[in-house]
Design a protein around this motif. Sequence first.
Motif, mmCIF file in Angstrom:
data_model
loop_
_atom_site.group_PDB
_atom_site.id
_atom_site.type_symbol
_atom_site.label_atom_id
_atom_site.label_comp_id
_atom_site.label_asym_id
_atom_site.label_seq_id
_atom_site.Cartn_x
_atom_site.Cartn_y
_atom_site.Cartn_z
ATOM 1 N N PRO A 152 50.784 32.460 -35.503
ATOM 2 C CA PRO A 152 50.550 31.058 -35.861
ATOM 3 C C PRO A 152 50.202 30.892 -37.336
ATOM 4 N N THR A 153 50.567 29.741 -37.881
ATOM 5 C CA THR A 153 50.140 29.369 -39.228
ATOM 6 C C THR A 153 48.621 29.387 -39.288
ATOM 7 N N ALA A 154 48.068 29.974 -40.344
ATOM 8 C CA ALA A 154 46.617 30.075 -40.468
ATOM 9 C C ALA A 154 46.032 28.714 -40.856
ATOM 10 N N ILE A 155 44.999 28.291 -40.138
ATOM 11 C CA ILE A 155 44.246 27.087 -40.464
ATOM 12 C C ILE A 155 42.916 27.545 -41.052
ATOM 13 N N ALA A 156 42.611 27.098 -42.270
ATOM 14 C CA ALA A 156 41.467 27.654 -42.993
ATOM 15 C C ALA A 156 40.412 26.591 -43.273
ATOM 16 N N VAL A 157 39.166 27.058 -43.333
ATOM 17 C CA VAL A 157 38.029 26.226 -43.708
ATOM 18 C C VAL A 157 37.227 26.974 -44.764
ATOM 19 N N THR A 158 36.307 26.263 -45.400
ATOM 20 C CA THR A 158 35.477 26.881 -46.437
ATOM 21 C C THR A 158 34.045 27.110 -45.975
ATOM 22 N N SER A 159 33.785 26.827 -44.704
ATOM 23 C CA SER A 159 32.441 27.033 -44.158
ATOM 24 C C SER A 159 32.565 27.310 -42.670
ATOM 25 N N ALA A 160 31.852 28.317 -42.189
ATOM 26 C CA ALA A 160 31.960 28.713 -40.790
ATOM 27 C C ALA A 160 31.470 27.629 -39.837
ATOM 28 N N ASP A 161 30.593 26.725 -40.298
ATOM 29 C CA ASP A 161 30.086 25.692 -39.392
ATOM 30 C C ASP A 161 31.083 24.550 -39.190
ATOM 31 N N LEU A 162 32.269 24.660 -39.777
ATOM 32 C CA LEU A 162 33.332 23.690 -39.528
ATOM 33 C C LEU A 162 34.310 24.186 -38.461
ATOM 34 N N VAL A 163 33.971 25.287 -37.798
ATOM 35 C CA VAL A 163 34.818 25.856 -36.758
ATOM 36 C C VAL A 163 34.192 25.561 -35.403
ATOM 37 N N LEU A 164 34.751 24.587 -34.694
ATOM 38 C CA LEU A 164 34.256 24.243 -33.369
ATOM 39 C C LEU A 164 34.781 25.247 -32.341
ATOM 40 N N PRO A 165 34.095 25.400 -31.217
ATOM 41 C CA PRO A 165 34.576 26.319 -30.174
ATOM 42 C C PRO A 165 35.977 25.946 -29.707
ATOM 43 N N ALA A 166 36.775 26.952 -29.429
ATOM 44 C CA ALA A 166 38.143 26.713 -28.948
ATOM 45 C C ALA A 166 38.097 26.075 -27.568
ATOM 46 N N PRO A 167 38.945 25.070 -27.307
ATOM 47 C CA PRO A 167 38.945 24.422 -25.993
ATOM 48 C C PRO A 167 39.588 25.268 -24.904
ATOM 49 N N ASP A 168 40.347 26.291 -25.285
ATOM 50 C CA ASP A 168 40.988 27.160 -24.297
ATOM 51 C C ASP A 168 41.233 28.516 -24.944
ATOM 52 N N ARG A 169 41.706 29.458 -24.156
ATOM 53 C CA ARG A 169 41.876 30.816 -24.651
ATOM 54 C C ARG A 169 43.103 30.975 -25.539
ATOM 55 N N HIS A 170 43.955 29.948 -25.595
ATOM 56 C CA HIS A 170 45.164 30.035 -26.412
ATOM 57 C C HIS A 170 44.930 29.570 -27.848
ATOM 58 N N THR A 171 43.895 28.774 -28.069
ATOM 59 C CA THR A 171 43.647 28.225 -29.405
ATOM 60 C C THR A 171 43.047 29.292 -30.313
ATOM 61 N N PRO A 172 43.707 29.604 -31.430
ATOM 62 C CA PRO A 172 43.162 30.633 -32.336
ATOM 63 C C PRO A 172 41.955 30.116 -33.114
ATOM 64 N N GLY A 173 41.244 31.031 -33.707
ATOM 65 C CA GLY A 173 40.137 30.655 -34.567
ATOM 66 C C GLY A 173 40.651 30.157 -35.905
ATOM 67 N N ALA A 174 39.741 29.898 -36.818
ATOM 68 C CA ALA A 174 40.099 29.453 -38.162
ATOM 69 C C ALA A 174 39.786 30.551 -39.164
ATOM 70 N N ALA A 175 40.592 30.624 -40.203
ATOM 71 C CA ALA A 175 40.330 31.570 -41.286
ATOM 72 C C ALA A 175 39.238 30.996 -42.183
ATOM 73 N N LEU A 176 38.372 31.847 -42.683
ATOM 74 C CA LEU A 176 37.271 31.422 -43.544
ATOM 75 C C LEU A 176 37.570 31.840 -44.979
ATOM 76 N N LEU A 177 37.702 30.858 -45.861
ATOM 77 C CA LEU A 177 37.881 31.107 -47.291
ATOM 78 C C LEU A 177 36.518 30.976 -47.955
ATOM 79 N N HIS A 178 35.955 32.100 -48.352
ATOM 80 C CA HIS A 178 34.583 32.100 -48.850
ATOM 81 C C HIS A 178 34.465 31.395 -50.203
ATOM 82 N N PRO A 179 33.398 30.634 -50.416
ATOM 83 C CA PRO A 179 33.191 29.938 -51.694
ATOM 84 C C PRO A 179 32.835 30.922 -52.806
#
Length: 311
Positions: free
Chosen positions: A4-31
């Motif tokens: 899957p295309t990587a979806i990235a955030v700049t803070s770990a607290d912007l990553v909500l729990p996945a609604p199912d086992r198929h939804t990947p996590g988010a990549a963290l781009l450190h500040p």
Amino acid sequence: MRVPTAIAVTSADLVLPAPDRHTPGAALLHPPEQLDLESALAETGALLERHGHLVALVPPWLPRSTVQRLHTVRAILETDRIALLGIDLPPLGTALLVRQLRQLSVCDFSPGIIASAARLLSHYIYAGALLGSVAKLDRVRVPVGLGAHARSWSPSAQFAVMAHPKPHLAKLSGGGSQGAHGPRGAHGPRGAHGPRGALLPAGPEFATHLTFARGQLTSDWVTAELAPAWQVQGVLENPLPAASPGWWGTPKLVEFAAGIPDLSVLYQLVASVRREECRWCGLELIGDRCGFCAAPLTAPPPPASSARSRP
């Protein structure tokens, strides 16, 4: 196997729990304060190597140094496979949009469609907060009258505030209750009356789940009043993003955001929009602008000649 295309955030607290086992996590781009430039280049390069394309949300409330780092990394890597999307939502609403993009990333959409879908999906997110003070709320584009400013000094004051999709402010307790912004007739059928007759913010006209996060305000208003009035199908509590007190102008808050939870509905929503090809980079897109190169769908009209512009 497609990655899957990587979806990235700049803070770990912007990553909500996945609604199912198929939804990947988010990549963290450190500040910048957590990672030097050389390491950031290696981090981003590894993500591109693994996923092919990277989509990162860049809300306007990010620190300037973080935004500059993102653009610097993309420029040095000289790649057109990084999309930096300027989406103007509060922190918890941003996190909700990130989760929706993570859900869509496992579908058969191209990276260009996923990137340009962010603007479409943002229109279906209802983001607001219960606040103990609105003294510093003006800067987030929710108009606050002098009366509401004065009532903010009351120890028991609470305000229901919507920042998106339409600004709304209503006082809920402490010295009477009245709508402070927005005409009474502007509220949809899912608007309701809160304590002492105060109008609650108008809710979405489609099925949603509600996510909320508690700050330094003790109240069950979101779950006891707002969620039933909006007829949400589920409620999830999440830790408060670190950026939320600054965005809302006070740590005395309970932030909330409602959005479409069902992947099939999200898929149909995006798939129903006509697809185009970016005239600049060639990627697929929906809407009027490419998410990767930011080129508009249609070329701007040529400037009028100087001869024609003369009187």
